[in-house]
Design a protein around this motif. Structure first.
Motif, short mmCIF file in Angstrom:
data_model
loop_
_atom_site.label_atom_id
_atom_site.label_comp_id
_atom_site.label_asym_id
_atom_site.label_seq_id
_atom_site.Cartn_x
_atom_site.Cartn_y
_atom_site.Cartn_z
N GLU A 1 1.00 -3.87 10.07
CA GLU A 1 0.62 -2.61 9.42
C GLU A 1 0.29 -2.84 7.95
OE1 GLU A 1 3.00 0.93 10.05
OE2 GLU A 1 3.67 0.11 11.96
N TYR A 2 0.97 -3.79 7.33
CA TYR A 2 0.74 -4.07 5.91
C TYR A 2 -0.68 -4.59 5.70
CZ TYR A 2 1.40 -5.99 1.22
OH TYR A 2 1.27 -6.29 -0.13
N LYS A 3 -1.13 -5.46 6.59
CA LYS A 3 -2.49 -5.99 6.49
C LYS A 3 -3.51 -4.86 6.61
CE LYS A 3 -1.26 -10.57 8.06
NZ LYS A 3 -0.11 -10.76 8.88
N LYS A 4 -3.25 -3.91 7.50
CA LYS A 4 -4.15 -2.76 7.68
C LYS A 4 -4.15 -1.89 6.43
CE LYS A 4 -6.37 0.52 10.08
NZ LYS A 4 -7.33 1.09 9.14
N ILE A 5 -2.97 -1.67 5.85
CA ILE A 5 -2.87 -0.87 4.63
C ILE A 5 -3.62 -1.56 3.50
CG2 ILE A 5 -1.24 -0.11 2.83
CD1 ILE A 5 0.78 0.40 5.15
N GLN A 6 -3.47 -2.88 3.39
CA GLN A 6 -4.17 -3.63 2.34
C GLN A 6 -5.68 -3.50 2.50
OE1 GLN A 6 -1.65 -3.78 0.23
NE2 GLN A 6 -2.35 -5.75 -0.45
N GLU A 7 -6.16 -3.58 3.75
CA GLU A 7 -7.60 -3.44 4.01
C GLU A 7 -8.09 -2.04 3.63
OE1 GLU A 7 -8.04 -4.45 8.15
OE2 GLU A 7 -7.56 -6.58 7.78
N ASP A 8 -7.31 -1.02 4.01
CA ASP A 8 -7.68 0.36 3.68
C ASP A 8 -7.72 0.56 2.17
OD1 ASP A 8 -7.76 0.84 6.39
OD2 ASP A 8 -5.90 2.00 6.45
N LEU A 9 -6.72 0.04 1.47
CA LEU A 9 -6.67 0.17 0.01
C LEU A 9 -7.83 -0.57 -0.65
CD1 LEU A 9 -2.85 -0.14 -0.74
CD2 LEU A 9 -4.31 1.85 -1.13
N TYR B 1 -3.15 4.35 -7.14
CA TYR B 1 -1.74 3.99 -7.04
C TYR B 1 -0.95 5.03 -6.25
CZ TYR B 1 -3.19 0.37 -10.15
OH TYR B 1 -3.86 -0.70 -10.67
N GLN B 2 -1.37 6.28 -6.34
CA GLN B 2 -0.74 7.33 -5.53
C GLN B 2 -1.01 7.08 -4.04
OE1 GLN B 2 -2.14 11.11 -7.00
NE2 GLN B 2 -1.01 10.93 -8.92
N LYS B 3 -2.25 6.71 -3.74
CA LYS B 3 -2.60 6.43 -2.34
C LYS B 3 -1.85 5.20 -1.84
CE LYS B 3 -5.09 7.46 1.24
NZ LYS B 3 -4.88 8.70 1.98
N GLN B 4 -1.72 4.19 -2.69
CA GLN B 4 -0.98 2.99 -2.33
C GLN B 4 0.48 3.35 -2.00
OE1 GLN B 4 -0.36 0.16 -5.56
NE2 GLN B 4 -0.62 -1.53 -4.12
N ALA B 5 1.09 4.14 -2.85
CA ALA B 5 2.48 4.55 -2.62
C ALA B 5 2.59 5.37 -1.34
CB ALA B 5 3.00 5.35 -3.81
N GLU B 6 1.63 6.26 -1.12
CA GLU B 6 1.63 7.11 0.07
C GLU B 6 1.53 6.27 1.35
OE1 GLU B 6 -1.77 9.80 2.19
OE2 GLU B 6 -1.48 10.14 0.05
N LEU B 7 0.65 5.28 1.34
CA LEU B 7 0.45 4.46 2.53
C LEU B 7 1.62 3.49 2.76
CD1 LEU B 7 -3.35 3.60 2.21
CD2 LEU B 7 -2.29 5.20 3.81
N LEU B 8 2.20 2.97 1.68
CA LEU B 8 3.27 1.98 1.81
C LEU B 8 4.64 2.59 2.07
CD1 LEU B 8 2.35 -0.67 -0.90
CD2 LEU B 8 2.35 -0.97 1.58
N GLN B 9 4.85 3.84 1.68
CA GLN B 9 6.18 4.45 1.76
C GLN B 9 6.77 4.40 3.17
OE1 GLN B 9 7.60 7.49 3.10
NE2 GLN B 9 9.52 6.84 2.17
N PRO B 10 6.06 4.79 4.22
CA PRO B 10 6.65 4.72 5.56
C PRO B 10 7.03 3.28 5.98
CG PRO B 10 4.65 6.04 5.61
CD PRO B 10 4.72 5.39 4.27
N LEU B 11 6.18 2.33 5.63
CA LEU B 11 6.45 0.93 5.96
C LEU B 11 7.66 0.41 5.17
CD1 LEU B 11 5.63 -1.60 7.49
CD2 LEU B 11 3.96 -2.07 5.69
#
Length: 173
Positions: free
Chosen positions: A37-45, A111-121
């Motif tokens: 999931e982290y790789k997917k979040i990194q790609e989205d960001l 950075y808000q989007k990054q925090a939003e996407l990473l928070q559940p993980l």
């Protein structure tokens, strides 16, 4: 004297109790990089960041073109027309600066989007760390990837692979 002896005995008991506490560490960066999931979040960001960078570059290009146009037509313009165009360019520059601050600033949208996407993980990983620490009887768990300086770590105290196991992720060495 008896009070001093009791105090000394109490301190010895407390210090031996602390010495018996089990400690360990986790490398959260290692765990994150193993999580799909982290790789997917990194790609989205990255995609989102690239889109916003393109928008910022377009604003900069527009400003550059406005300056070039002003320079090319400078001799044909009255002083009032020149000043109006120069003011329009300055407004566009303010707009570009505001955009960059709003999107890429300290509390910007990126950075808000990054925090939003990473928070559940991050919550999932923290829960796994909590379970591993309780199951292994760990009293103190450090994060090797955090700001805490660890000048030496014995791998026997590394519980990162246990956390990956708790998350249901296969450890690939």
């Amino acid at each position: 004297m008896e009070k001093c002896l009791k105090l000394l005995l109490l301190l010895l008991l407390l210090s031996s109790g602390v010495m018996a506490q089990k400690i360990g560490f986790v490398d959260s960066e290692y765990v994150l990089n193993k999580h799909p999931e982290y790789k997917k979040i990194q790609e989205d960001l990255k995609a989102l960041g690239n889109a916003w960078k393109k928008e910022a570059q377009n604003l900069e290009q527009e400003i550059k073109e406005m300056y070039n146009s002003l320079k090319a037509e400078e001799v044909l313009l009255t002083e009032e027309m020149y000043n109006e165009r120069l003011e329009a360019i300055k407004e566009k520059e303010k707009e570009a600066t505001a955009f960059n601050t709003r999107v890429f600033g300290i509390k910007g949208q990126y950075y808000q989007k990054q925090a939003e996407l990473l928070q559940p993980l991050q919550s999932e990983i923290f829960d796994a760390i909590d379970k591993v620490a309780k199951r292994q009887g760990i009293a103190i768990m450090f994060d090797k990837a955090a700001d805490l300086s660890m000048i030496y770590t014995d791998p026997v105290h590394d519980y990162s692979d246990f956390v990956l196991e708790e998350l249901g992720l296969e450890e690939n060495k």
